[in-house]
Design an enzyme around this catalytic site. Structure first.
Site, short mmCIF file in Angstrom:
data_model
loop_
_atom_site.label_atom_id
_atom_site.label_comp_id
_atom_site.label_asym_id
_atom_site.label_seq_id
_atom_site.Cartn_x
_atom_site.Cartn_y
_atom_site.Cartn_z
N GLU A 32 57.33 -76.22 -12.19
CA GLU A 32 58.65 -76.82 -12.42
C GLU A 32 58.50 -78.12 -13.17
O GLU A 32 57.63 -78.93 -12.85
CB GLU A 32 59.36 -77.17 -11.11
CG GLU A 32 59.91 -76.05 -10.30
CD GLU A 32 60.61 -76.59 -9.05
OE1 GLU A 32 61.17 -77.71 -9.09
OE2 GLU A 32 60.60 -75.89 -8.02
N GLU B 242 72.97 -75.29 -10.25
CA GLU B 242 73.14 -74.67 -8.93
C GLU B 242 74.09 -75.55 -8.12
O GLU B 242 73.70 -76.57 -7.57
CB GLU B 242 71.78 -74.52 -8.25
CG GLU B 242 70.87 -73.54 -8.99
CD GLU B 242 69.48 -73.48 -8.38
OE1 GLU B 242 69.27 -72.69 -7.45
OE2 GLU B 242 68.62 -74.26 -8.85
N LYS C 248 73.43 -76.77 -4.32
CA LYS C 248 72.23 -77.51 -3.94
C LYS C 248 72.61 -78.75 -3.15
O LYS C 248 73.57 -79.44 -3.45
CB LYS C 248 71.44 -77.93 -5.20
CG LYS C 248 70.77 -76.80 -5.96
CD LYS C 248 69.59 -76.23 -5.24
CE LYS C 248 68.40 -77.15 -5.29
NZ LYS C 248 67.81 -77.29 -6.62
N GLU D 180 70.73 -82.96 -8.34
CA GLU D 180 70.21 -81.65 -7.94
C GLU D 180 71.04 -80.50 -8.49
O GLU D 180 70.53 -79.41 -8.70
CB GLU D 180 70.16 -81.55 -6.41
CG GLU D 180 69.08 -82.39 -5.78
CD GLU D 180 67.71 -82.01 -6.28
OE1 GLU D 180 67.36 -80.82 -6.20
OE2 GLU D 180 67.00 -82.89 -6.76
#
Length: 437
Positions: A267, A321, A324, A330
């Protein structure tokens, strides 16, 4: 007696070898496909989106059957994951591991090109000491289960580590693992070495930037022009933080006598939106970081301690997302919107710029939003939750920011120039061969 190959034949084979190397370089760039959201497009649409890009690999945090099936016959390499919640049972019972393979791999392989299975995610970050000691036995049982299914030489087994496994990271040549993890890491690295699987790590210059107030840090993080930072141990001047962080891991592996274990970046990414204390979370910076990173990988320049090869790197992430937890950022690491259009262009679309397109040139002047001394030290959750086969959902996995920016690198070559050279080389060789046939 057969006549010797002609010059045209030699040139033709040279062309093929070069073309194969160019194509191979694209496989170094992958993307994470997280699903902690309630507004994602169907897997079939995502598979088509991925095929329209030069992403050669995709990483899933679980083993979602719909996604794995949707990626069948695309040629895209797939990394899947067993959740942290699966580790105790997988460590204790080989039959559980065999059942996991039977449910999540065998029905889809080889049409779905599963290349690697991660057992857990950032296990060493969490405080569960039992889970840490169960990690290696779980990996060993999963490897044995793959071998029992005649897949042992085709699919690798590994796990993903947070950057906090490093106790020292600056300068990169002094990179060392935290002594409290050394015994655990020795067993895991023995496994990596024996099976040929990679050591997977999550470097995030975005988070290092939050805690590094030096005026040139943003440009250093974004692969933009900067004065560089010399490594006092090697006299190498590092020009970007990504290379510095990766080389710190390389130094730590060398210090533990595992120089041949491959590093894979599981990542890395940059949030394009964040809270008031999350410095640098802008679309311009996200575009600059991800776009310049793609160009850097395509240049094949490597890092100062690993020159001439690109580190397999999975960008975070395909989509935002919205479910999250954690810091505001995030939710905003996506490269594509859920309507399948790009949030910002990083040069990976085949239709708009071609598979060898270079990243768009970012602005050379860093935004004036450097954090104050002692900036944010959030511990963001940079990985999606994973869903085990028992349908129990684990808590979001976390990535801890690098304590020290470790940053410094050899100037990366201009990928645009190299890609033009690639194309010119192919054209010239083609014309020469054509004239000689």
């Amino acid at each position: 007696m057969a006549s010797p190959p002609s010059t045209a034949t030699y040139l033709f084979f040279l062309l093929l070898l070069h073309a194969a190397e160019v194509a191979r370089s694209q496989s170094y760039v992958g993307v994470n496909y997280g699903i902690v959201a309630d507004n994602l497009p169907p897997p079939s649409a995502s598979a088509k989106l991925l095929q329209s890009t030069s992403f050669g690999k995709v990483r899933l945090y679980g083993a979602d059957p719909a996604i794995i099936k949707a990626l069948a016959n695309t040629g895209i390499g797939i990394t899947i994951g067993a959740s942290n919640a699966d580790i105790p049972a997988m460590a204790a019972d080989l039959n559980f591991a065999k059942g996991w393979i039977s449910s999540n791999v065998s029905p889809y392989y080889p049409a779905s090109k599963i290349i690697l299975i991660n057992v857990g995610n950032e296990v060493l970050y969490y405080s569960d000491e039992n889970l840490k000691t169960q990690l290696l036995p779980a990996m060993q049982n999963l490897q044995n289960a793959l071998e029992a299914a005649s897949l042992g030489g085709k699919i690798k087994v590994s796990t993903v580590h947070p950057m906090s496994v490093l106790g020292q990271s600056e300068p990169p040549s002094a990179g060392r693992f935290d002594p409290k993890y050394v015994d655990l890491l020795k067993g895991l690295l023995d496994f990596n070495k024996a099976t040929g699987s990679p050591f997977m790590i999550n470097p995030y210059p975005f988070f290092a930037y939050q805690s590094d107030p030096r005026p040139d840090t943003l440009a250093f993080c974004l692969f933009q022009p900067n004065a560089g930072r010399p490594d006092s141990g090697t006299n190498i001047k590092y020009m970007n933080m990504f290379d510095a962080q990766v080389d710190a891991v390389k130094s730590a592996l060398n210090a533990m006598a595992y120089p041949d274990v491959e590093i894979v970046v599981a990542e890395t990414g940059w949030a394009y939106q964040g809270g008031p204390n999350e410095n640098g979370a802008t679309i311009e910076n996200a575009k600059a970081y991800n776009g310049n990173l793609v160009a850097h990988l395509r240049s094949m320049v490597g890092t100062p301690l690993m020159p001439g090869k690109s580190i397999d790197t999975y960008l975070f992430a395909l989509y935002d997302e919205d479910l999250k937890a954690g810091a505001t950022s995030e939710k905003y690491f996506g490269i594509y919107k859920t309507d399948l259009t790009s949030i910002y262009d990083i040069g990976v679309s085949k239709s708009s710029q071609g598979p060898l397109a270079t990243a768009p040139a970012p602005a050379l002047t860093p935004p004036a939003d450097a954090p104050a001394t002692g900036g944010a030290t959030t511990l963001p959750t940079n990985s999606s939750t994973t869903t085990p086969t028992t349908t129990t959902t684990t808590a979001p996995n976390s990535t801890i920011p690098q304590n020290s920016p470790t940053a410094r690198v050899n100037a990366s070559k201009n990928a645009g120039s190299l890609n033009i050279i690639d194309i010119n080389f192919v054209v010239v060789i083609f014309l020469v061969v054509a004239s000689m046939l």
